[in-house]
Design an enzyme around this catalytic site. Structure first.
Site, PDB file in Angstrom:
ATOM      1  N   HIS A  52      40.253  46.334  36.957  1.00 27.13           N
ATOM      2  CA  HIS A  52      40.498  45.014  36.380  1.00 27.13           C
ATOM      3  C   HIS A  52      39.229  44.185  36.250  1.00 27.13           C
ATOM      4  O   HIS A  52      39.223  43.142  35.596  1.00 27.13           O
ATOM      5  CB  HIS A  52      41.581  44.257  37.165  1.00 27.13           C
ATOM      6  CG  HIS A  52      41.147  43.713  38.489  1.00 27.13           C
ATOM      7  ND1 HIS A  52      41.441  44.329  39.698  1.00 27.13           N
ATOM      8  CD2 HIS A  52      40.448  42.605  38.826  1.00 27.13           C
ATOM      9  CE1 HIS A  52      40.957  43.618  40.695  1.00 27.13           C
ATOM     10  NE2 HIS A  52      40.346  42.565  40.194  1.00 27.13           N
ATOM     11  N   ASP A  79      43.587  51.139  39.704  1.00 28.83           N
ATOM     12  CA  ASP A  79      42.680  49.996  39.671  1.00 28.83           C
ATOM     13  C   ASP A  79      41.292  50.370  40.195  1.00 28.83           C
ATOM     14  O   ASP A  79      40.678  49.612  40.939  1.00 28.83           O
ATOM     15  CB  ASP A  79      43.257  48.823  40.465  1.00 28.83           C
ATOM     16  CG  ASP A  79      42.583  47.504  40.088  1.00 28.83           C
ATOM     17  OD1 ASP A  79      42.006  47.419  38.984  1.00 28.83           O
ATOM     18  OD2 ASP A  79      42.609  46.557  40.907  1.00 28.83           O
ATOM     19  N   SER A  90      36.722  41.286  44.306  1.00 31.42           N
ATOM     20  CA  SER A  90      37.306  42.517  43.780  1.00 31.42           C
ATOM     21  C   SER A  90      36.220  43.546  43.496  1.00 31.42           C
ATOM     22  O   SER A  90      35.239  43.251  42.816  1.00 31.42           O
ATOM     23  CB  SER A  90      38.077  42.224  42.491  1.00 31.42           C
ATOM     24  OG  SER A  90      39.201  41.426  42.747  1.00 31.42           O
TER      25      SER A  90
END
Length: 459
Positions: free
Chosen positions: A101, A131, A207
């Site tokens: 992402h 992911d 992230s």
């Protein structure tokens, strides 16, 4: 007295070798994480990704009447979308792991190291379902990098550090512990994943960053938080390093898409009610509810109703855990499966295989002059279901691309075409033939997720 002596000795050791030593004892750790951070931080990078996306079209764009009034407002202008995240260098030649992402669909990726060096990067392998993405830094060599740790050796209560770039303020370190393992009830990408849980604060921008142990080894890639306010509440999740290792191996092998072993069955977690009906002493495991004839599990004798308890002596209690256990072993590996049948324990050896291309996809594109020109259809099989991230039970003819005309009548990529008028569609050729002959009013029945829709239009 012993504690004071230990602290004194640690202080002496820290003053002598503070530049290079990693903390080795609880006493040393209680004083400072600085030596550990100095060693690990250079391998954690900031990632700036840019992608070009189409602006949303006006709902009147294709209307024969209102389209004239809104002509100047219906031009979809491309716009640039930027994202910010973190990544971890895994090798001295510049292999980097991050979240899908963060870099998904990016047209330009820039990676900035801790020492402010900058590199452009290309995507070697990416997977929206997990992911995760593997990048290659262009022209990189002698890069600082982290060692991967076997995720099965991680224990609840271990001290951890999360390193990343939250909110774009620059590289930041937060500390905590491993507060849970085998978390599989949370969504990442477009499927439910399998995570290590930590209370080390993780915020937007973290992230793709590193979750490390007190030896400086990578135990996970930070990916998400559980929050109602948007801020960190001390419940963060990381993708285990063992899965990252399999991603890196496939990227090295030249794969541009992550290939998961195919189980060929659907299952559900065994809760207390289900365990009673199955005659189990305790709830646990995954019961097989549907089994494909070509499944490698069926080949070695497993049947519907069997309850899988463990893979390679590691317990599995959800379908997500089963997928994870198979994924970290990889296609071609031979695993040991412990299961229960009629109350008796059984063991089997299963060779993991890739999703088969059977039946053939029979991909079909409706050509010029066809009723829905440009419509691209295919017959679902295990390999295509895996590529699209669909449930094992999905069957039929799927819309890969609706084409311009199909989009106007309401079709979307991912729709399963059930029927055209009164004709049931079993193969892509059926749809092509019937649509060539259709006249007057046409009705399409499609399955979209859990909904069945009727799309009607006039020829």
């Amino acid at each position: 007295m012993r504690l004071i002596l230990a602290v004194a000795l640690a202080l002496i050791a820290g003053s002598v070798g503070a530049e290079t030593r990693v903390p080795q004892s609880r006493a040393e750790i209680s004083m400072s994480f600085a030596p550990l951070v100095r060693e690990a931080a250079p391998a954690v990078v900031n990632i700036y990704a840019r992608r070009v996306v189409e602006a949303r079209r006006s709902p009147f764009a294709d209307d024969p009447f209102f389209g004239e009034f809104f002509r100047n407002f219906t031009q979809a202008q491309p716009r640039v979308q930027n994202s910010l995240g973190s990544g971890v260098i895994l090798s001295d030649d510049g292999i980097v792991v991050s979240n899908y992402h963060v870099i998904g669909q990016a047209t330009d990726i820039r990676v900035v190291l801790n020492d402010r060096r900058e590199y452009s990067a290309s995507v070697l392998l990416s997977d929206e379902q997990s992911d995760l993405a593997i990048l290659q830094l262009d022209g990189a060599s002698d890069m600082p990098h982290l060692q991967l740790r076997d995720s099965d050796t991680v224990e609840v209560g271990e001290l951890t550090l999360a390193i990343g770039n939250p909110f774009g303020v620059g590289q930041t370190v937060s500390s905590g512990i491993v507060s849970g393992l085998a978390r599989s009830g949370l969504a990442t990408g477009n499927m439910r994943g399998y995570f290590i849980q930590t209370d080390a604060p993780i915020n937007p921008g973290n992230s793709g960053g590193a979750l490390i142990d007190v030896q400086g080894r990578l135990i996970g890639i930070n990916t998400s938080i559980l929050t109602r306010s948007g801020g960190s509440n001390g419940i963060g999740f990381a993708i285990p390093a063992s899965l990252v290792e399999q991603f890196m191996a496939q990227a090295r092998a030249g794969n541009d898409r992550f290939l998961r072993p195919w189980s060929g069955f659907r299952g559900q977690a065994v809760d207390a009610d289900l365990s009673d009906s199955l005659g189990l002493a305790l709830p646990g495991g995954v019961v097989i509810s549907d089994l494909h004839d070509a499944s490698p599990f069926a080949e070695v004798g497993l049947e519907i109703g069997d309850v899988i308890l463990a893979v390679d002596s590691r317990p599995v209690n959800t379908p997500a855990e089963m997928v994870y256990r198979m994924s970290v072993r990889g296609i071609g590996a031979r695993i040991t499966v412990d299961y229960i049948r009629d109350g008796s324990p059984v063991e089997a050896r299963v060779t993991l295989i890739a999703p088969p291309e059977e039946p053939a996809r029979e991909e079909t594109v409706l050509g010029r002059g066809a009723l829905l020109e440009g419509l691209r259809l295919a017959r679902l099989n295990p390999a295509l279901r895996d590529e699209l991230g669909l449930d094992e039970g999905a069957e039929g003819v799927i819309v890969l691309d609706p084409g311009a005309v199909g989009a106007r009548v309401g079709l979307r990529a991912g729709d399963i075409l059930l029927s055209v008028g009164r004709y049931v569609i079993e193969r892509p050729g059926d749809a092509a033939r019937i649509l060539r002959q259709a006249t007057g009013r046409v009705a399409l029945q499609v399955q979209r997720g859990n909904r069945r829709l009727a799309l009607r239009f006039r020829v």
